[in-house]
Design a protein around this motif. Structure first.
Motif, PDB file in Angstrom:
ATOM      1  N   GLU A   1       3.616   5.700  -5.804  1.00 16.50           N
ATOM      2  CA  GLU A   1       3.529   5.706  -7.264  1.00 16.50           C
ATOM      3  C   GLU A   1       2.376   6.574  -7.748  1.00 16.50           C
ATOM      4  O   GLU A   1       2.472   7.211  -8.784  1.00 16.50           O
ATOM      5  CB  GLU A   1       3.344   4.285  -7.790  1.00 16.50           C
ATOM      6  CG  GLU A   1       4.594   3.456  -7.738  1.00 16.50           C
ATOM      7  CD  GLU A   1       4.376   2.063  -8.315  1.00 16.50           C
ATOM      8  OE1 GLU A   1       3.326   1.824  -8.941  1.00 16.50           O
ATOM      9  OE2 GLU A   1       5.267   1.227  -8.141  1.00 16.50           O
ATOM     10  N   LEU A   2       1.279   6.606  -7.022  1.00 16.43           N
ATOM     11  CA  LEU A   2       0.107   7.340  -7.452  1.00 16.43           C
ATOM     12  C   LEU A   2       0.137   8.806  -7.064  1.00 16.43           C
ATOM     13  O   LEU A   2      -0.635   9.599  -7.592  1.00 16.43           O
ATOM     14  CB  LEU A   2      -1.157   6.683  -6.891  1.00 16.43           C
ATOM     15  CG  LEU A   2      -1.438   5.273  -7.392  1.00 16.43           C
ATOM     16  CD1 LEU A   2      -2.670   4.710  -6.705  1.00 16.43           C
ATOM     17  CD2 LEU A   2      -1.621   5.256  -8.893  1.00 16.43           C
ATOM     18  N   SER A   3       1.008   9.172  -6.144  1.00 15.98           N
ATOM     19  CA  SER A   3       1.059  10.568  -5.730  1.00 15.98           C
ATOM     20  C   SER A   3       1.682  11.407  -6.840  1.00 15.98           C
ATOM     21  O   SER A   3       2.596  10.961  -7.538  1.00 15.98           O
ATOM     22  CB  SER A   3       1.851  10.728  -4.439  1.00 15.98           C
ATOM     23  OG  SER A   3       3.191  10.371  -4.648  1.00 15.98           O
ATOM     24  N   PRO A   4       1.190  12.637  -7.036  1.00 19.27           N
ATOM     25  CA  PRO A   4       1.750  13.490  -8.091  1.00 19.27           C
ATOM     26  C   PRO A   4       3.173  13.898  -7.749  1.00 19.27           C
ATOM     27  O   PRO A   4       3.565  13.936  -6.581  1.00 19.27           O
ATOM     28  CB  PRO A   4       0.819  14.704  -8.097  1.00 19.27           C
ATOM     29  CG  PRO A   4       0.154  14.694  -6.779  1.00 19.27           C
ATOM     30  CD  PRO A   4       0.125  13.265  -6.313  1.00 19.27           C
ATOM     31  N   PRO A   5       3.965  14.178  -8.759  1.00 16.92           N
ATOM     32  CA  PRO A   5       5.354  14.591  -8.485  1.00 16.92           C
ATOM     33  C   PRO A   5       5.365  15.880  -7.665  1.00 16.92           C
ATOM     34  O   PRO A   5       4.500  16.741  -7.818  1.00 16.92           O
ATOM     35  CB  PRO A   5       5.965  14.826  -9.859  1.00 16.92           C
ATOM     36  CG  PRO A   5       4.909  14.556 -10.862  1.00 16.92           C
ATOM     37  CD  PRO A   5       3.665  14.147 -10.166  1.00 16.92           C
ATOM     38  N   SER A   6       6.347  15.976  -6.820  1.00 10.69           N
ATOM     39  CA  SER A   6       6.420  17.146  -5.941  1.00 10.69           C
ATOM     40  C   SER A   6       6.819  18.380  -6.740  1.00 10.69           C
ATOM     41  O   SER A   6       7.508  18.300  -7.747  1.00 10.69           O
ATOM     42  CB  SER A   6       7.425  16.899  -4.821  1.00 10.69           C
ATOM     43  OG  SER A   6       8.711  16.724  -5.368  1.00 10.69           O
ATOM     44  N   GLN A   7       6.395  19.530  -6.287  1.00 11.70           N
ATOM     45  CA  GLN A   7       6.649  20.807  -6.962  1.00 11.70           C
ATOM     46  C   GLN A   7       7.861  21.518  -6.371  1.00 11.70           C
ATOM     47  O   GLN A   7       7.975  22.719  -6.470  1.00 11.70           O
ATOM     48  CB  GLN A   7       5.410  21.701  -6.830  1.00 11.70           C
ATOM     49  CG  GLN A   7       4.165  21.124  -7.440  1.00 11.70           C
ATOM     50  CD  GLN A   7       4.265  21.008  -8.955  1.00 11.70           C
ATOM     51  OE1 GLN A   7       4.958  21.785  -9.595  1.00 11.70           O
ATOM     52  NE2 GLN A   7       3.590  20.019  -9.509  1.00 11.70           N
ATOM     53  N   THR A   8       8.767  20.771  -5.764  1.00 11.25           N
ATOM     54  CA  THR A   8       9.918  21.404  -5.108  1.00 11.25           C
ATOM     55  C   THR A   8      11.011  21.766  -6.088  1.00 11.25           C
ATOM     56  O   THR A   8      11.888  22.547  -5.767  1.00 11.25           O
ATOM     57  CB  THR A   8      10.501  20.461  -4.043  1.00 11.25           C
ATOM     58  OG1 THR A   8      10.864  19.224  -4.660  1.00 11.25           O
ATOM     59  CG2 THR A   8       9.491  20.212  -2.929  1.00 11.25           C
ATOM     60  N   SER A   9      11.006  21.218  -7.292  1.00 11.88           N
ATOM     61  CA  SER A   9      12.060  21.556  -8.244  1.00 11.88           C
ATOM     62  C   SER A   9      11.855  22.967  -8.767  1.00 11.88           C
ATOM     63  O   SER A   9      10.733  23.431  -8.966  1.00 11.88           O
ATOM     64  CB  SER A   9      12.075  20.553  -9.398  1.00 11.88           C
ATOM     65  OG  SER A   9      10.850  20.633 -10.093  1.00 11.88           O
TER      66      SER A   9
ATOM     67  N   GLN B   1       0.830  -1.201   0.000  1.00  8.26           N
ATOM     68  CA  GLN B   1       0.000   0.000   0.000  1.00  8.26           C
ATOM     69  C   GLN B   1       0.865   1.251   0.000  1.00  8.26           C
ATOM     70  O   GLN B   1       0.566   2.214  -0.703  1.00  8.26           O
ATOM     71  CB  GLN B   1      -0.930   0.001   1.220  1.00  8.26           C
ATOM     72  CG  GLN B   1      -1.877   1.169   1.243  1.00  8.26           C
ATOM     73  CD  GLN B   1      -2.873   1.131   0.114  1.00  8.26           C
ATOM     74  OE1 GLN B   1      -3.383   0.074  -0.222  1.00  8.26           O
ATOM     75  NE2 GLN B   1      -3.152   2.268  -0.477  1.00  8.26           N
ATOM     76  N   ASN B   2       1.942   1.256   0.777  1.00  7.17           N
ATOM     77  CA  ASN B   2       2.854   2.406   0.796  1.00  7.17           C
ATOM     78  C   ASN B   2       3.498   2.619  -0.566  1.00  7.17           C
ATOM     79  O   ASN B   2       3.636   3.756  -1.025  1.00  7.17           O
ATOM     80  CB  ASN B   2       3.925   2.229   1.869  1.00  7.17           C
ATOM     81  CG  ASN B   2       3.373   2.378   3.260  1.00  7.17           C
ATOM     82  OD1 ASN B   2       2.310   2.967   3.462  1.00  7.17           O
ATOM     83  ND2 ASN B   2       4.083   1.835   4.229  1.00  7.17           N
ATOM     84  N   GLU B   3       3.890   1.540  -1.223  1.00  3.03           N
ATOM     85  CA  GLU B   3       4.491   1.653  -2.554  1.00  3.03           C
ATOM     86  C   GLU B   3       3.480   2.178  -3.563  1.00  3.03           C
ATOM     87  O   GLU B   3       3.807   3.009  -4.409  1.00  3.03           O
ATOM     88  CB  GLU B   3       5.043   0.307  -3.005  1.00  3.03           C
ATOM     89  CG  GLU B   3       6.277  -0.127  -2.252  1.00  3.03           C
ATOM     90  CD  GLU B   3       6.755  -1.513  -2.654  1.00  3.03           C
ATOM     91  OE1 GLU B   3       6.206  -2.095  -3.618  1.00  3.03           O
ATOM     92  OE2 GLU B   3       7.679  -2.016  -2.003  1.00  3.03           O
ATOM     93  N   MET B   4       2.243   1.702  -3.475  1.00  3.41           N
ATOM     94  CA  MET B   4       1.203   2.173  -4.392  1.00  3.41           C
ATOM     95  C   MET B   4       0.904   3.652  -4.156  1.00  3.41           C
ATOM     96  O   MET B   4       0.694   4.402  -5.108  1.00  3.41           O
ATOM     97  CB  MET B   4      -0.074   1.349  -4.211  1.00  3.41           C
ATOM     98  CG  MET B   4       0.053  -0.087  -4.645  1.00  3.41           C
ATOM     99  SD  MET B   4       0.159  -0.253  -6.420  1.00  3.41           S
ATOM    100  CE  MET B   4      -1.509   0.182  -6.861  1.00  3.41           C
TER     101      MET B   4
END
Length: 66
Positions: free
Chosen positions: A53-61, A47-50
């Motif tokens: 994977e499903l979370s959107p990429p972070s906007q920190t870049s 569940q943690n891996e899923m």
């Protein structure tokens, strides 16, 4: 098998022939408890891996404007 053989060797010393008869169910119960623990751990990890994977990429870049 890992729990059954020691149970067959140890329980009859304390309980006699009754120890032989209950070593099977005790072994099955212990195996079930271990199996449930492994499945719960594996499902939690999956569940943690899923979620990762499903979370959107972070906007920190930082974006380079040109």
């Amino acid at each position: 098998m890992v729990i059954l053989i020691p149970a067959l060797l140890i329980l009859p010393q304390f309980l006699g022939i009754q120890g032989v008869f209950i070593s099977g169910p005790i072994s099955d119960f212990c195996s079930a408890v271990v199996s449930v623990a492994f499945v719960a751990f594996s499902l939690k990890r999956l569940q943690n891996e899923m979620d990762q994977e499903l979370s959107p990429p972070s906007q920190t870049s930082t974006s380079h404007s040109q």
